[in-house]
Design an enzyme around this catalytic site. Structure first.
Site, PDB file in Angstrom:
ATOM      1  N   HIS A  46       0.841  -1.189   0.000  1.00 38.46           N
ATOM      2  CA  HIS A  46       0.000   0.000   0.000  1.00 38.46           C
ATOM      3  C   HIS A  46       0.882   1.246   0.000  1.00 38.46           C
ATOM      4  CE1 HIS A  46      -3.655  -2.221   1.476  1.00 38.46           C
ATOM      5  NE2 HIS A  46      -2.738  -2.991   2.035  1.00 38.46           N
ATOM      6  N   GLU A 128       2.284  -1.029   4.434  1.00 42.71           N
ATOM      7  CA  GLU A 128       2.138   0.350   3.971  1.00 42.71           C
ATOM      8  C   GLU A 128       3.514   0.961   3.749  1.00 42.71           C
ATOM      9  OE1 GLU A 128      -0.568   2.163   3.366  1.00 42.71           O
ATOM     10  OE2 GLU A 128      -2.191   1.120   4.421  1.00 42.71           O
ATOM     11  N   HIS A 167      -2.256  -2.711  -3.683  1.00 45.62           N
ATOM     12  CA  HIS A 167      -3.659  -2.569  -3.300  1.00 45.62           C
ATOM     13  C   HIS A 167      -4.529  -2.404  -4.543  1.00 45.62           C
ATOM     14  CE1 HIS A 167      -6.546  -0.581  -0.141  1.00 45.62           C
ATOM     15  NE2 HIS A 167      -6.975  -1.733  -0.567  1.00 45.62           N
ATOM     16  N   ASP A 177      -3.232   2.694  -4.993  1.00 42.40           N
ATOM     17  CA  ASP A 177      -1.903   2.584  -4.377  1.00 42.40           C
ATOM     18  C   ASP A 177      -1.291   1.197  -4.574  1.00 42.40           C
ATOM     19  OD1 ASP A 177      -4.111   1.959  -2.490  1.00 42.40           O
ATOM     20  OD2 ASP A 177      -2.522   1.534  -1.055  1.00 42.40           O
TER      21      ASP A 177
END
Length: 192
Positions: A46, A128, A167, A177
């Site tokens: 992400h 992330e 993602h 993303d």
């Protein structure tokens, strides 16, 4: 000096495989038990920045722990009611932050599908990267991401080379993303 450098570069999991050793932990309540059998076979990459386009600060930690101050930025009022998390965050400088143990289901993917299998949170690990779709990610982030993926794959051999996706790949049309600025080829070279 060389001995110290070698020690710093070692990355390990706890004995149960739930946590990275020697990384900052910020526990998120936004997770639950994985459904049986709980086999992890996917890594989802992400991108996040809070506020959008800004880096650093406590906002991602606050967002993933439901403590976001809606008065700190106008955008925060739009997302304050969301209950989301990820297993890991890799900041711009390469710092790792872990929010959820790998054995638990982090709420990072939302409505999603991979190879005909829905609800990707059930069988994935969410990572992330601090960044945004149109801004290049930092070399330190790629290095850390590759190190984490290699380590996770030793503990979860069901994660193949083709099982590392963005993602946007599992929620097309809904998510973009880690974005077009993410260099997948660079990551694959580091993983080779």
């Amino acid at each position: 000096m060389a001995q110290r450098q070698q020690t710093v570069n070692i990355m390990e999991l706890t004995e149960d495989g739930d946590w990275l050793v020697d990384v900052r932990r910020v526990l998120s309540p936004n997770c639950d038990e994985r459904p049986a059998p709980g086999v992890i076979s996917l890594i989802v990459v992400h991108g996040i920045s809070l506020p959008p386009g800004e880096y650093g600060g406590p906002w991602i930690d606050d967002f993933f722990t439901n403590r976001l101050d809606v008065t700190a930025h106008p955008y925060f009022a739009e997302i304050a009611d969301l209950r989301v998390s990820s297993h890991l965050l890799i900041r711009r400088d390469g710092e790792l932050v872990q929010y959820v143990p790998f054995s638990r289901r982090a709420w990072h993917a939302g409505k999603s599908c991979f190879r005909g299998r829905e609800a990707c949170n059930d069988f994935s690990i969410g990572i992330e990267l601090e960044g945004q779709d149109e801004t290049s990610y930092e070399p330190a982030q790629y290095r850390q991401l590759a190190r984490v993926i290699r380590l996770l794959r030793t503990h979860h051999p069901e994660i193949g080379a083709q099982d590392i996706v963005g993602h946007a790949d599992i929620a097309p049309g809904r998510k973009t993303d880690p974005g077009f600025a993410f260099d997948w080829e660079r990551l694959h070279v580091l993983l080779a």
